[in-house]
Design a protein around this motif. Structure first.
Motif, PDB file in Angstrom:
ATOM      1  N   VAL A 108      -3.069 -28.199  -0.159  1.00  0.00           N
ATOM      2  CA  VAL A 108      -4.529 -28.259  -0.133  1.00  0.00           C
ATOM      3  C   VAL A 108      -5.012 -29.100  -1.311  1.00  0.00           C
ATOM      4  O   VAL A 108      -4.546 -28.928  -2.437  1.00  0.00           O
ATOM      5  N   ASP A 109      -5.897 -30.037  -1.039  1.00  0.00           N
ATOM      6  CA  ASP A 109      -6.477 -30.905  -2.080  1.00  0.00           C
ATOM      7  C   ASP A 109      -5.411 -31.568  -2.952  1.00  0.00           C
ATOM      8  O   ASP A 109      -5.552 -31.673  -4.171  1.00  0.00           O
ATOM      9  N   GLY A 110      -4.315 -31.974  -2.314  1.00  0.00           N
ATOM     10  CA  GLY A 110      -3.253 -32.649  -3.045  1.00  0.00           C
ATOM     11  C   GLY A 110      -2.351 -31.734  -3.839  1.00  0.00           C
ATOM     12  O   GLY A 110      -1.454 -32.196  -4.545  1.00  0.00           O
ATOM     13  N   VAL A 111      -2.571 -30.429  -3.732  1.00  0.00           N
ATOM     14  CA  VAL A 111      -1.747 -29.446  -4.439  1.00  0.00           C
ATOM     15  C   VAL A 111      -0.818 -28.762  -3.442  1.00  0.00           C
ATOM     16  O   VAL A 111      -1.272 -28.200  -2.443  1.00  0.00           O
ATOM     17  N   LYS A 112       0.487 -28.817  -3.700  1.00  0.00           N
ATOM     18  CA  LYS A 112       1.446 -28.102  -2.873  1.00  0.00           C
ATOM     19  C   LYS A 112       1.733 -26.764  -3.534  1.00  0.00           C
ATOM     20  O   LYS A 112       2.076 -26.718  -4.727  1.00  0.00           O
ATOM     21  N   LEU A 113       1.541 -25.704  -2.791  1.00  0.00           N
ATOM     22  CA  LEU A 113       1.745 -24.380  -3.376  1.00  0.00           C
ATOM     23  C   LEU A 113       2.666 -23.537  -2.514  1.00  0.00           C
ATOM     24  O   LEU A 113       2.819 -23.771  -1.316  1.00  0.00           O
ATOM     25  N   ASN A 114       3.308 -22.584  -3.145  1.00  0.00           N
ATOM     26  CA  ASN A 114       4.167 -21.628  -2.456  1.00  0.00           C
ATOM     27  C   ASN A 114       3.482 -20.268  -2.420  1.00  0.00           C
ATOM     28  O   ASN A 114       2.933 -19.822  -3.436  1.00  0.00           O
ATOM     29  N   ILE A 115       3.535 -19.632  -1.259  1.00  0.00           N
ATOM     30  CA  ILE A 115       3.012 -18.272  -1.127  1.00  0.00           C
ATOM     31  C   ILE A 115       4.180 -17.349  -0.825  1.00  0.00           C
ATOM     32  O   ILE A 115       4.887 -17.540   0.164  1.00  0.00           O
ATOM     33  N   LYS A 116       4.371 -16.368  -1.698  1.00  0.00           N
ATOM     34  CA  LYS A 116       5.450 -15.392  -1.503  1.00  0.00           C
ATOM     35  C   LYS A 116       4.860 -14.105  -0.970  1.00  0.00           C
ATOM     36  O   LYS A 116       4.008 -13.481  -1.617  1.00  0.00           O
ATOM     37  N   SER A 117       5.285 -13.733   0.222  1.00  0.00           N
ATOM     38  CA  SER A 117       4.846 -12.484   0.835  1.00  0.00           C
ATOM     39  C   SER A 117       5.907 -11.417   0.575  1.00  0.00           C
ATOM     40  O   SER A 117       7.054 -11.552   1.017  1.00  0.00           O
ATOM     41  N   PHE A 118       5.532 -10.380  -0.159  1.00  0.00           N
ATOM     42  CA  PHE A 118       6.482  -9.319  -0.468  1.00  0.00           C
ATOM     43  C   PHE A 118       6.586  -8.336   0.698  1.00  0.00           C
ATOM     44  O   PHE A 118       5.611  -8.121   1.434  1.00  0.00           O
ATOM     45  N   LYS A 119       7.752  -7.770   0.837  1.00  0.00           N
ATOM     46  CA  LYS A 119       7.967  -6.789   1.904  1.00  0.00           C
ATOM     47  C   LYS A 119       6.977  -5.632   1.770  1.00  0.00           C
ATOM     48  O   LYS A 119       6.709  -5.159   0.661  1.00  0.00           O
ATOM     49  N   LYS A 120       6.441  -5.206   2.887  1.00  0.00           N
ATOM     50  CA  LYS A 120       5.486  -4.095   2.890  1.00  0.00           C
ATOM     51  C   LYS A 120       6.178  -2.836   2.359  1.00  0.00           C
ATOM     52  O   LYS A 120       7.223  -2.438   2.861  1.00  0.00           O
ATOM     53  N   PRO A 121       5.618  -2.196   1.341  1.00  0.00           N
ATOM     54  CA  PRO A 121       6.286  -1.024   0.745  1.00  0.00           C
ATOM     55  C   PRO A 121       6.202   0.205   1.642  1.00  0.00           C
ATOM     56  O   PRO A 121       5.293   0.320   2.488  1.00  0.00           O
ATOM     57  N   ASN A 122       7.154   1.119   1.451  1.00  0.00           N
ATOM     58  CA  ASN A 122       7.083   2.382   2.180  1.00  0.00           C
ATOM     59  C   ASN A 122       5.933   3.222   1.621  1.00  0.00           C
ATOM     60  O   ASN A 122       5.287   2.841   0.651  1.00  0.00           O
ATOM     61  N   ALA A 123       5.683   4.357   2.230  1.00  0.00           N
ATOM     62  CA  ALA A 123       4.508   5.162   1.879  1.00  0.00           C
ATOM     63  C   ALA A 123       4.513   5.566   0.407  1.00  0.00           C
ATOM     64  O   ALA A 123       3.474   5.511  -0.271  1.00  0.00           O
ATOM     65  N   PHE A 124       5.695   5.943  -0.098  1.00  0.00           N
ATOM     66  CA  PHE A 124       5.778   6.378  -1.493  1.00  0.00           C
ATOM     67  C   PHE A 124       5.468   5.225  -2.446  1.00  0.00           C
ATOM     68  O   PHE A 124       4.628   5.347  -3.339  1.00  0.00           O
ATOM     69  N   ASN A 125       6.152   4.082  -2.239  1.00  0.00           N
ATOM     70  CA  ASN A 125       5.926   2.939  -3.115  1.00  0.00           C
ATOM     71  C   ASN A 125       4.529   2.364  -2.950  1.00  0.00           C
ATOM     72  O   ASN A 125       3.946   1.819  -3.892  1.00  0.00           O
ATOM     73  N   SER A 126       3.991   2.481  -1.753  1.00  0.00           N
ATOM     74  CA  SER A 126       2.619   2.033  -1.509  1.00  0.00           C
ATOM     75  C   SER A 126       1.649   2.755  -2.439  1.00  0.00           C
ATOM     76  O   SER A 126       0.770   2.139  -3.063  1.00  0.00           O
ATOM     77  N   PHE A 127       1.815   4.058  -2.555  1.00  0.00           N
ATOM     78  CA  PHE A 127       0.980   4.861  -3.448  1.00  0.00           C
ATOM     79  C   PHE A 127       1.222   4.468  -4.909  1.00  0.00           C
ATOM     80  O   PHE A 127       0.276   4.302  -5.693  1.00  0.00           O
ATOM     81  N   ILE A 128       2.503   4.303  -5.268  1.00  0.00           N
ATOM     82  CA  ILE A 128       2.869   3.950  -6.649  1.00  0.00           C
ATOM     83  C   ILE A 128       2.230   2.624  -7.055  1.00  0.00           C
ATOM     84  O   ILE A 128       1.643   2.504  -8.143  1.00  0.00           O
ATOM     85  N   TYR A 129       2.337   1.607  -6.172  1.00  0.00           N
ATOM     86  CA  TYR A 129       1.824   0.275  -6.503  1.00  0.00           C
ATOM     87  C   TYR A 129       0.299   0.218  -6.518  1.00  0.00           C
ATOM     88  O   TYR A 129      -0.275  -0.693  -7.111  1.00  0.00           O
ATOM     89  N   LYS A 130      -0.346   1.172  -5.871  1.00  0.00           N
ATOM     90  CA  LYS A 130      -1.808   1.177  -5.893  1.00  0.00           C
ATOM     91  C   LYS A 130      -2.348   1.913  -7.120  1.00  0.00           C
ATOM     92  O   LYS A 130      -3.314   1.476  -7.754  1.00  0.00           O
ATOM     93  N   TRP A 131      -1.712   3.022  -7.482  1.00  0.00           N
ATOM     94  CA  TRP A 131      -2.310   3.903  -8.483  1.00  0.00           C
ATOM     95  C   TRP A 131      -1.549   4.015  -9.800  1.00  0.00           C
ATOM     96  O   TRP A 131      -2.116   4.439 -10.809  1.00  0.00           O
ATOM     97  N   ILE A 132      -0.258   3.680  -9.808  1.00  0.00           N
ATOM     98  CA  ILE A 132       0.548   3.951 -11.007  1.00  0.00           C
ATOM     99  C   ILE A 132       1.157   2.685 -11.617  1.00  0.00           C
ATOM    100  O   ILE A 132       1.039   2.460 -12.822  1.00  0.00           O
ATOM    101  N   ARG A 133       1.781   1.875 -10.798  1.00  0.00           N
ATOM    102  CA  ARG A 133       2.505   0.709 -11.307  1.00  0.00           C
ATOM    103  C   ARG A 133       1.913  -0.578 -10.741  1.00  0.00           C
ATOM    104  O   ARG A 133       1.396  -0.571  -9.616  1.00  0.00           O
TER     105      ARG A 133
END
Length: 253
Positions: A42-67
């Motif tokens: 975009v606009d002459g800039v080449k960028l990489n987008i890294k999509s991380f694996k969707k976390p399980n329910a436990f890690n989902s909570f951890i990544y939202k509220w703790i870590r």
């Protein structure tokens, strides 16, 4: 939520659009079991987008509220490396998609680097051009990490990209979400080389250069680096043997 570096605020709408169409658009760079990286321009800039694996329910909570999420950690750590004059693809943005219950999806966006080879090329080809020089410069690169109290936990052959320039070689760190910022003792420094899968010849070259920089006897540097490297390689090889043994047992039943 999308957070963009101040330098790239103007690209925020396009980045959001890329993420929205991530499944169907973009050029695949890496497609793994856990994460997917695609490149966009975009606009002459080449960028990489890294999509991380969707976390399980436990890690989902951890990544939202703790870590911090892996995406946010990658962005923060890249910014810190750059502040220390350590090269990594420039951090453009990170995106977190959340609900009240936790993190759903996350993305890390960085500048694309057209590198020449990974450090692993030096492992597989003992006659690689400028191999000794590259190993000495890698020792300098890692020493700089350690002097800045950076313990890169994923310091492995595929996570150091090397670019050949008119002024020599330039090293870039990638896959940044696992780091510790702590006092790097002598043993921690030597332990940090263990995942690089260094041969005994490579260790001799790196240890000699590191000893010069660290002002410590070569033999001491060499012996401790060798100890940690061989212990790690033996551990991984034993795991491979156990897995292959289980496969053979399964196949005979």
């Amino acid at each position: 939520m999308t957070y963009c570096h101040s330098k790239y605020q103007h690209l925020k709408p396009q980045i959001n659009a890329f993420v929205k169409d991530f499944e169907s658009k973009g050029d695949a760079v890496t497609v793994g079991q856990r994460n997917v990286i695609k490149s966009f321009e975009v606009d002459g800039v080449k960028l990489n987008i890294k999509s991380f694996k969707k976390p399980n329910a436990f890690n989902s909570f951890i990544y939202k509220w703790i870590r911090l999420s892996k995406a946010k950690r990658s962005f923060n750590y890249a910014s810190r490396l750059i502040d220390c004059d350590i090269s990594t693809p420039f951090p453009i943005a990170y995106i977190e998609e959340t609900s009240f219950f936790g993190l759903k999806n996350s993305y890390y966006i960085s500048e694309h680097i057209d590198y020449d080879f990974e450090f692993r090329a030096l492992i597989h080809n003992p006659k690689f051009p400028d191999r000794a020089l590259l190993l000495k410069q890698f020792a300098e690169f890692t020493f700089k990490l350690h002097q800045n109290n950076i313990n890169f936990l994923d310091h492995s052959p595929g996570n150091t990209l090397i670019l050949k320039t008119d002024k020599g070689y330039k090293f870039y760190l990638i896959d940044l979400n696992r780091m510790r910022f702590e006092n790097m003792t002598f043993d921690k420094r030597m332990h940090n080389f263990r995942r690089m899968w260094l041969s005994k010849t490579m260790i001799k070259v790196i240890a000699k250069k590191y000893a010069e920089l660290y002002n410590k006897p070569y033999q001491e540097i060499h012996d401790v680096m060798l100890k940690h490297s061989m212990a790690f390689q033996h551990k991984i090889n034993r795991k491979k043997l156990r897995r292959s043994g289980r496969k053979m047992q399964f196949g005979t039943k």
